[in-house]
Design an enzyme around this catalytic site. Structure first.
Site, PDB file in Angstrom:
ATOM      1  N   HIS A 188       0.815  -1.213   0.000  1.00 26.04           N
ATOM      2  CA  HIS A 188       0.000   0.000   0.000  1.00 26.04           C
ATOM      3  C   HIS A 188       0.845   1.259   0.000  1.00 26.04           C
ATOM      4  O   HIS A 188       0.443   2.285  -0.527  1.00 26.04           O
ATOM      5  CB  HIS A 188      -1.016  -0.054   1.128  1.00 26.04           C
ATOM      6  CG  HIS A 188      -2.106  -0.997   0.772  1.00 26.04           C
ATOM      7  ND1 HIS A 188      -2.061  -2.321   1.112  1.00 26.04           N
ATOM      8  CD2 HIS A 188      -3.202  -0.831  -0.011  1.00 26.04           C
ATOM      9  CE1 HIS A 188      -3.113  -2.918   0.581  1.00 26.04           C
ATOM     10  NE2 HIS A 188      -3.822  -2.049  -0.092  1.00 26.04           N
ATOM     11  N   ARG A 295     -10.259   4.007  -1.394  1.00 24.10           N
ATOM     12  CA  ARG A 295      -9.871   3.039  -0.355  1.00 24.10           C
ATOM     13  C   ARG A 295     -10.094   3.689   1.013  1.00 24.10           C
ATOM     14  O   ARG A 295      -9.206   4.366   1.530  1.00 24.10           O
ATOM     15  CB  ARG A 295      -8.396   2.668  -0.502  1.00 24.10           C
ATOM     16  CG  ARG A 295      -8.049   1.862  -1.743  1.00 24.10           C
ATOM     17  CD  ARG A 295      -6.556   1.546  -1.747  1.00 24.10           C
ATOM     18  NE  ARG A 295      -6.206   0.478  -2.651  1.00 24.10           N
ATOM     19  CZ  ARG A 295      -5.739   0.669  -3.892  1.00 24.10           C
ATOM     20  NH1 ARG A 295      -5.561   1.880  -4.360  1.00 24.10           N
ATOM     21  NH2 ARG A 295      -5.423  -0.367  -4.655  1.00 24.10           N
ATOM     22  N   ARG A 330     -15.334   2.318  -1.543  1.00 23.02           N
ATOM     23  CA  ARG A 330     -15.262   0.933  -1.062  1.00 23.02           C
ATOM     24  C   ARG A 330     -15.386   0.920   0.457  1.00 23.02           C
ATOM     25  O   ARG A 330     -14.749   1.725   1.140  1.00 23.02           O
ATOM     26  CB  ARG A 330     -13.919   0.316  -1.487  1.00 23.02           C
ATOM     27  CG  ARG A 330     -13.794  -1.127  -1.064  1.00 23.02           C
ATOM     28  CD  ARG A 330     -12.552  -1.751  -1.616  1.00 23.02           C
ATOM     29  NE  ARG A 330     -11.350  -1.248  -0.970  1.00 23.02           N
ATOM     30  CZ  ARG A 330     -10.117  -1.598  -1.335  1.00 23.02           C
ATOM     31  NH1 ARG A 330      -9.942  -2.415  -2.347  1.00 23.02           N
ATOM     32  NH2 ARG A 330      -9.077  -1.126  -0.707  1.00 23.02           N
ATOM     33  N   GLU A 431     -11.896 -10.081  -6.379  1.00 22.74           N
ATOM     34  CA  GLU A 431     -10.458 -10.104  -6.061  1.00 22.74           C
ATOM     35  C   GLU A 431     -10.061 -11.391  -5.355  1.00 22.74           C
ATOM     36  O   GLU A 431      -8.987 -11.476  -4.772  1.00 22.74           O
ATOM     37  CB  GLU A 431     -10.067  -8.864  -5.250  1.00 22.74           C
ATOM     38  CG  GLU A 431     -10.860  -8.630  -3.996  1.00 22.74           C
ATOM     39  CD  GLU A 431     -10.404  -7.392  -3.225  1.00 22.74           C
ATOM     40  OE1 GLU A 431      -9.339  -6.836  -3.508  1.00 22.74           O
ATOM     41  OE2 GLU A 431     -11.138  -7.002  -2.301  1.00 22.74           O
ATOM     42  N   ASN A 454      -4.772  -6.894  -7.774  1.00 18.12           N
ATOM     43  CA  ASN A 454      -3.672  -7.099  -6.823  1.00 18.12           C
ATOM     44  C   ASN A 454      -3.957  -8.330  -5.960  1.00 18.12           C
ATOM     45  O   ASN A 454      -3.135  -9.232  -5.836  1.00 18.12           O
ATOM     46  CB  ASN A 454      -3.503  -5.887  -5.905  1.00 18.12           C
ATOM     47  CG  ASN A 454      -3.383  -4.591  -6.658  1.00 18.12           C
ATOM     48  OD1 ASN A 454      -2.963  -4.591  -7.802  1.00 18.12           O
ATOM     49  ND2 ASN A 454      -3.751  -3.492  -6.031  1.00 18.12           N
ATOM     50  N   ASP A 455      -5.152  -8.335  -5.367  1.00 13.28           N
ATOM     51  CA  ASP A 455      -5.489  -9.481  -4.521  1.00 13.28           C
ATOM     52  C   ASP A 455      -5.827 -10.710  -5.359  1.00 13.28           C
ATOM     53  O   ASP A 455      -5.513 -11.835  -4.965  1.00 13.28           O
ATOM     54  CB  ASP A 455      -6.645  -9.136  -3.576  1.00 13.28           C
ATOM     55  CG  ASP A 455      -6.134  -8.419  -2.335  1.00 13.28           C
ATOM     56  OD1 ASP A 455      -5.077  -8.830  -1.817  1.00 13.28           O
ATOM     57  OD2 ASP A 455      -6.756  -7.438  -1.901  1.00 13.28           O
ATOM     58  N   ARG A 465       1.656 -10.370  -1.992  1.00 15.18           N
ATOM     59  CA  ARG A 465       1.960  -9.178  -2.795  1.00 15.18           C
ATOM     60  C   ARG A 465       2.948  -8.246  -2.119  1.00 15.18           C
ATOM     61  O   ARG A 465       3.471  -7.323  -2.730  1.00 15.18           O
ATOM     62  CB  ARG A 465       0.661  -8.436  -3.134  1.00 15.18           C
ATOM     63  CG  ARG A 465      -0.069  -7.920  -1.930  1.00 15.18           C
ATOM     64  CD  ARG A 465      -1.491  -7.502  -2.258  1.00 15.18           C
ATOM     65  NE  ARG A 465      -1.618  -6.060  -2.375  1.00 15.18           N
ATOM     66  CZ  ARG A 465      -2.791  -5.420  -2.446  1.00 15.18           C
ATOM     67  NH1 ARG A 465      -3.916  -6.111  -2.409  1.00 15.18           N
ATOM     68  NH2 ARG A 465      -2.844  -4.132  -2.537  1.00 15.18           N
ATOM     69  N   CYS A 502      -9.606  -2.203 -11.031  1.00 17.84           N
ATOM     70  CA  CYS A 502      -9.037  -1.118 -10.224  1.00 17.84           C
ATOM     71  C   CYS A 502      -7.715  -1.507  -9.567  1.00 17.84           C
ATOM     72  O   CYS A 502      -7.161  -0.748  -8.785  1.00 17.84           O
ATOM     73  CB  CYS A 502     -10.041  -0.633  -9.176  1.00 17.84           C
ATOM     74  SG  CYS A 502     -10.508  -1.904  -8.001  1.00 17.84           S
TER      75      CYS A 502
HETATM   76  C1  PEP Z   1      -6.802  -5.015  -5.402  1.00 16.17           C
HETATM   77  O1  PEP Z   1      -6.702  -5.942  -4.594  1.00 16.17           O
HETATM   78  O2  PEP Z   1      -6.440  -5.084  -6.584  1.00 16.17           O
HETATM   79  C2  PEP Z   1      -7.360  -3.719  -4.978  1.00 16.17           C
HETATM   80  C3  PEP Z   1      -7.625  -2.774  -5.844  1.00 16.17           C
HETATM   81  O3  PEP Z   1      -7.541  -3.522  -3.646  1.00 16.17           O
HETATM   82  P1  PEP Z   1      -6.328  -3.204  -2.640  1.00 16.17           P
HETATM   83  O4  PEP Z   1      -5.098  -2.956  -3.461  1.00 16.17           O
HETATM   84  O5  PEP Z   1      -6.726  -2.024  -1.846  1.00 16.17           O
HETATM   85  O6  PEP Z   1      -6.257  -4.458  -1.825  1.00 16.17           O
HETATM   86 MG    MG Z   2      -7.725  -5.805  -2.646  1.00 20.27          MG
END
Ligand code: PEP
Ligand code: MG
Length: 578
Positions: A188, A295, A330, A431, A454-455, A465, A502
């Site tokens: 993050h 977020r 979200r 995700e 990402n997730d 990650r 996203c």
């Molecule tokens: C993701 O997981 O791709 C996402 C957009 O949420 P975050 O990165 O906040 O977990």
């Molecule tokens: Mg995520």
């Protein structure tokens, strides 16, 4: 001159003076018994720490805007509250336990009491108590609070690592670049750095021995190279590159009011990912079509759970800033690597936090927290075009349960004669592999989908990650991830619901084109990535997208596919550049 090769996490080049931040891992306060004769000495430590903390907040009063200054003034008053201090003293003498533990528990008890009052003013004071006395405990542990305001403008911030809450604070500073030992490109912190366009490099070992405050440093966030006390040749080379980047910025700035469209006229939506209302302004400046992901947990990581009122103000601001443009907010995605101080819940006890009680799971387990956020969201809904998004869905029942709580909140607001919009769309993040596999069923319950690549990649490929050791395995171009995405896109299309992506995948030109070839036409990215994507689109054609489709469909190896697509794109872009 010393040159270090790190891992690139946010591109761009910066030159400046280093500012080294000494950080230590925060330890859990332990209950350590002490003998009665040690009490006066222990109490003196507390008094010193209280004084230091008070001086720290006083020093911030003059350096911040009037709203923040008023908060810090309250903090100073709280630190000298005679009743509360007398209670700590009495408990210390009675329990014969180290002062850290007493302070932590008394502050928590006090904050919980204020929170349970239900009064929004007192709930905010609870947050303040936790923040203020948290700093006293950090001071007791010898950890000076992070003095973000002491970081000089245009500094190259260098540290072993950054706590996520410190990172939130620092993101508001005028930093030239960040260089760290620990961290990962999909963390993050990296997302925040990309939001603000701050170059970021990880992986510099022994950083405190290698970079000292005041050293001249060049950070190449794209290649991951860090030059300490650069020689004349490197300085010359990089001064030229910095000038080129400045030119590029001017060129890209001209694209902010242009539509996001390919060379042959295929339109896409480019939304922005943000973590605060302040960033919505940045998104607008960069020409975002709306907010594709707010977020909200970033609001909670700094000072714990914030009140309905404070949340309402923040959501309302975003909606007002974006006017009639869509804003996807979200719901709280706490847990995993995003630690929020929640009374009555300890993330630290989780053995496997990424598989633990995070995001929607936590919200459904603690419905009061969830409902407070939903109330703030619905109250704000009348100020713009709000959409609510639920994170980390694995089960259709979670969507139904969340929607039932939404109905409860609406009924409450109605009974209180508080205006809100009835028809706020409620969508979900795709995700987790479970959600992608069940996308056809979920599409019947959700108003829209947004793929969190990402997730989805983390869980789909079993690769953390945040872990630099396994960063090479994290690749959204893996055929398994592509199949999950294609399946999701088909389900959304069949049910006629909007779909966007996203995750960070959307911000990379190659990956974004792969997504377009899978039928995705909406992307949400860091505000600073909008213009480069527009520029990429202006050179792209339907024919190239078709070629991407053919290659990705048959590819079994993500790395060779990436190389091939890269070579193809740079070749055709060079030939076909306008
Ligand atoms: C993701 O997981 O791709 C996402 C957009 O949420 P975050 O990165 O906040 O977990
Ligand atoms: Mg995520």
């Amino acid at each position: 001159m010393n040159t270090f090769q790190g891992i690139s996490a946010s591109g761009g080049i910066a030159k400046g003076k280093a500012f080294v931040l000494s950080v230590q891992e925060r330890k859990k306060t332990e209950k350590i018994p002490i003998t009665a004769d040690k009490i006066p000495e222990d109490w003196e430590r507390f008094e010193n720490s209280r004084k230091k903390t008070s001086e720290y907040f006083k020093s911030l009063i003059d350096q911040t805007n009037s709203r923040q200054a008023a908060i810090f003034q309250t903090y100073v008053l709280m630190l000298s509250d005679p009743d509360f201090i007398a209670q700590i003293k009495a408990e210390h003498a009675k329990q014969l336990v180290h002062i850290e533990w007493i302070v932590e528990n008394k502050a928590k008890e006090y904050a919980d009491m204020l929170r349970s009052s239900g009064d929004s003013y007192l709930i905010e004071r609870a947050e303040d108590i936790s923040d203020v006395y948290g700093k006293v405990i950090e001071n007791l542990a010898g950890k000076m609070p992070l003095r973000a305001n002491e970081v000089p403008p245009n500094a190259i911030l260098s540290a072993e690592f950054l706590n996520p809450s410190d990172a939130v604070l620092l993101s508001k500073q005028d930093l030239a670049a960040i260089v760290l030992h620990k961290g990962a490109p999909n963390s993050h912190l990296a997302i925040l750095a990309r939001t603000y366009g701050i170059p970021l490099v990880f992986g510099i070992e022994d950083i405190e021995k290698r970079i000292h405050t005041g050293d001249e440093v060049i950070v190449d966030g794209t290649s991951g190279l860090v030059f300490v006390k650069p020689d004349a040749a490197v300085l010359k080379e990089y001064d030229e590159k910095i000038a080129e980047e400045a030119q590029e910025r001017t060129r890209l700035a001209a694209l902010s009011d242009k539509a996001a469209r390919t060379k042959d006229g295929i339109s896409v939506n480019l939304y922005a990912n943000i973590g605060s209302a302040e960033e919505a302004r940045l998104a607008l400046e960069e020409g975002a079509d709306g907010i594709g992901l707010f977020r909200t947990e970033f609001l909670f990581m700094q000072s714990g759970l914030i009140s309905e009122e404070r949340q309402f103000e923040e959501y309302r601001s975003v909606l007002e800033i974006m006017k009639d443009k869509p804003v996807v907010i979200r719901t709280l995605d706490a847990g995993g690597d995003k630690i929020v101080d929640i009374p009555g819940f300890s993330f630290e006890e989780e053995k496997n936090p990424l598989l633990g009680c995070r995001a929607i799971r936590l919200c459904l387990k603690m419905p009061d927290i969830f409902k407070t956020q939903l109330r703030a969201l619905f109250r704000a809904s009348v100020y713009g075009s709000l959409k609510i998004m639920l994170p980390l869905i694995t089960d259709i029942e979670q969507v139904r349960e969340a929607k039932a709580l939404i109905e409860e909140v609406k009924a409450e607001l109605k009974a209180e004669h508080i205006p809100f919009k009835e028809d706020v769309p409620v969508g979900i993040m795709i995700e987790t592999p479970a959600a992608a596999i069940m996308a056809d069923e979920l599409a019947k319950e959700a108003a829209f989908f947004s793929i969190g690549s990402n997730d989805l990649t983390q869980y789909g490929l079993c690769v953390d990650r945040e872990n630099a050791q396994t960063a090479g395995l994290f690749n959204e171009l893996h055929p398994a991830i592509r199949r999950l995405i294609v399946q999701t896109a088909k389900a959304a299309q069949k049910e006629g619901i909007p779909l966007s992506v996203c995750g960070e995948m959307a911000a990379d030109t190659i990956r974004m084109t792969v997504l377009m070839s899978a039928g995705v036409d909406s992307f949400s990215v860091a505000p600073k990535k909008i213009a480069p994507l527009k520029e990429h689109l202006l050179r792209l054609t339907a024919e190239q997208i078709e070629a991407f489709k053919e290659w990705t469909e048959s590819a079994m190896d993500a790395h060779s596919l990436e190389e091939k697509l890269n070579a193809f794109l740079s070749g055709t872009h060079l030939n076909g550049a306008q």
